[in-house]
Design a protein around this motif. Structure first.
Motif, short mmCIF file in Angstrom:
data_model
loop_
_atom_site.label_atom_id
_atom_site.label_comp_id
_atom_site.label_asym_id
_atom_site.label_seq_id
_atom_site.Cartn_x
_atom_site.Cartn_y
_atom_site.Cartn_z
N GLY A 67 46.35 -7.95 -12.04
CA GLY A 67 46.58 -8.15 -13.46
C GLY A 67 47.98 -8.65 -13.74
O GLY A 67 48.18 -9.56 -14.56
N ARG A 70 48.19 -12.28 -12.46
CA ARG A 70 47.49 -13.21 -13.36
C ARG A 70 48.32 -13.48 -14.61
O ARG A 70 48.37 -14.61 -15.11
N HIS A 71 49.00 -12.44 -15.10
CA HIS A 71 49.83 -12.61 -16.29
C HIS A 71 50.94 -13.63 -16.06
O HIS A 71 51.31 -14.38 -16.96
#
Length: 463
Positions: A67, A70-71
């Protein structure tokens, strides 16, 4: 309403308090003490069913890390061998017979490490990413090393580049391997070397998939998919990637020794020598493409291997290119394949089960292909004298194959290159010998009888 006896009330309160206290003690022993590491700084991880397992830790650590990546737009891809093995087609066919966590069938491998890879040209040192990972509770160990792409015979320094990042959360380690593009159009990762100040307990280093040695890979095609509820990139051809990973060990050219050699024996810079090196590069690239189409692995042998090992180049006075192939990889269409590639067959000696040797011609440079045979603790290749029918045998210690680079091409060489070269050229291999007799000069040559004269037409073909 009857009056409540104070003694009775007090007794009930004492009993209730005792039961509550016993419950707290039981809870502490059965859960809190067992997972005391959750009390460390950082966000807690909660299990879906209230009971935290190693698989829960692995799944949620992976999800949290991806996560963050991906950010910040980091296109990591799954390179974990255990997880990819579970995702391979062979395993998927047997999925119903496998016992896994219902919500984590592939990423939860039971290992304390999950491995990802990143194309290094997509990495720009981003403090925000590392800070965000730290805020999520991850600890970071950054391992750097010298950039071999900057090393050459003229410059041996090489600046340091990131090779491996290790992120740790609640005892689980996420390994990120940086893959760098090399001039031979392949990807390379460096060895994981721990410096003196590094905490050896940070990760189970012996269990890491990557870093025991440098490795090289073809550029994999990636697909974005959902694995155990998490968006993740994986190689499209998982089986091929796993096969490459098992045979990825890479040997860097010995630039320091090569420079010392060339100071003693300066390289030939004549126009003929420069033209020869150009022709060798073209021929070697053509041979690699041709054999790749046939799925036949080869390695640098004889003088070509010596040139790579001794001087990071080719020996300009050798006048040919030498490669080796295990006889088990022979294919009957190899001659027609090289003819279709534009080479002419110069000679064919021996037969498949004894001393096979092929020689092709491109312009005025020969490509000699020697086929190697197993014989217990050694391997050997044969040689034939056309005018007499005499047979020769060249004996080498058994060896495995590693990747290397020569003339901007990823090629295989014997991993124990020194042993291979010493067997062929003796302990004085570092001294150039221009007058080389293939029948008597090699240290490992033996007479091996003669071909029956009645079979010469089939076994000794010269064109």
């Amino acid at each position: 309403m009857p009056r409540v006896n104070r003694t009775t009330v007090l007794t009930l309160l004492i009993i209730s308090s005792s039961v509550f206290l016993l419950f707290q003690l039981y809870y502490y022993r059965k859960y809190v003490s067992k997972h005391a590491f959750l009390l460390q700084p950082g966000p807690y991880i909660l299990s879906r069913d209230g009971y935290l397992t190693a698989n829960d830790i692995q799944w949620q650590s992976t999800k949290k890390f991806l996560g963050v990546a991906r950010h910040f737009g980091l296109p990591l891809f799954l390179a974990d061998t255990a997880a990819l093995t579970l995702l391979s087609q062979d395993s998927l066919r047997q999925r119903d017979r496998l016992v896994h966590e219902p919500h984590c069938s592939f990423l939860c491998t039971g290992r304390p490490v999950t491995s990802f890879a990143l194309h290094a040209n997509l990495w720009k040192y981003e403090p925000g990413f590392l800070l965000a990972a730290e805020q999520k509770g991850f600890e970071l160990l950054e391992l750097r090393g010298r950039d071999p792409r900057l090393a050459s015979l003229d410059n041996l320094s090489g600046e340091e580049i990131p090779l491996h990042f290790l992120f740790r959360l609640h005892g689980h380690v996420i390994q990120v391997v940086f893959l760098y593009e090399r001039s031979g159009n392949y990807l390379w990762h460096g060895e994981l070397r721990l410096k003196a100040h590094v905490d050896r307990s940070f990760a189970p280093f012996k269990l890491l998939d990557y870093g025991r040695h440098p490795g090289s890979y073809d550029r994999p095609e990636l697909v974005l998919t959902v694995v155990d509820g998490i968006d993740v990139r994986i190689p499209r051809n998982i089986s091929r990637f796993l096969s490459e990973q098992r045979q990825a060990r890479f040997l860097e050219c010995r630039y320091h020794d090569a420079r010392n050699f060339l100071q003693l024996y300066p390289d030939d810079v004549s126009s003929d020598a420069v033209d020869f090196r150009r022709k060798v590069k073209s021929l070697l690239h053509l041979a690699s493409r041709t054999l790749a189409k046939l799925d036949i692995p080869f390695w640098l042998s004889s003088g070509t291997c010596l040139g790579w090992f001794r001087q990071c180049s080719v020996i300009s006075y050798s006048r040919d290119v030498d490669i080796g192939i295990f006889i088990g990889d022979f294919r009957s269409d190899i001659v027609s394949a090289f003819k279709s590639a534009g080479l002419s067959l110069k000679h064919k000696f021996g037969k498949v089960d004894d001393s096979l040797e092929l020689s092709f011609l491109s312009e005025d440079v020969k490509l000699d292909i020697f086929f190697f045979y197993d014989n217990g603790d050694v391997v050997w290749n044969g040689g034939t004298q056309a005018k007499s029918g005499k047979k020769f045998k060249y004996i080498f210690p058994r060896f495995s194959l590693c990747w290397a680079e020569l003339l901007e091409l990823k090629v295989r060489v014997p991993c124990d290159t020194l042993d291979y070269v010493t067997a062929n050229y003796g302990v004085t291999w570092s001294v150039p010998v221009r007058n080389w007799d293939w029948k008597s000069s090699p240290s490992n040559v033996q007479r091996n009888g003669e071909w029956p004269r009645g079979e010469w037409a089939e076994l000794i073909q010269v064109y």
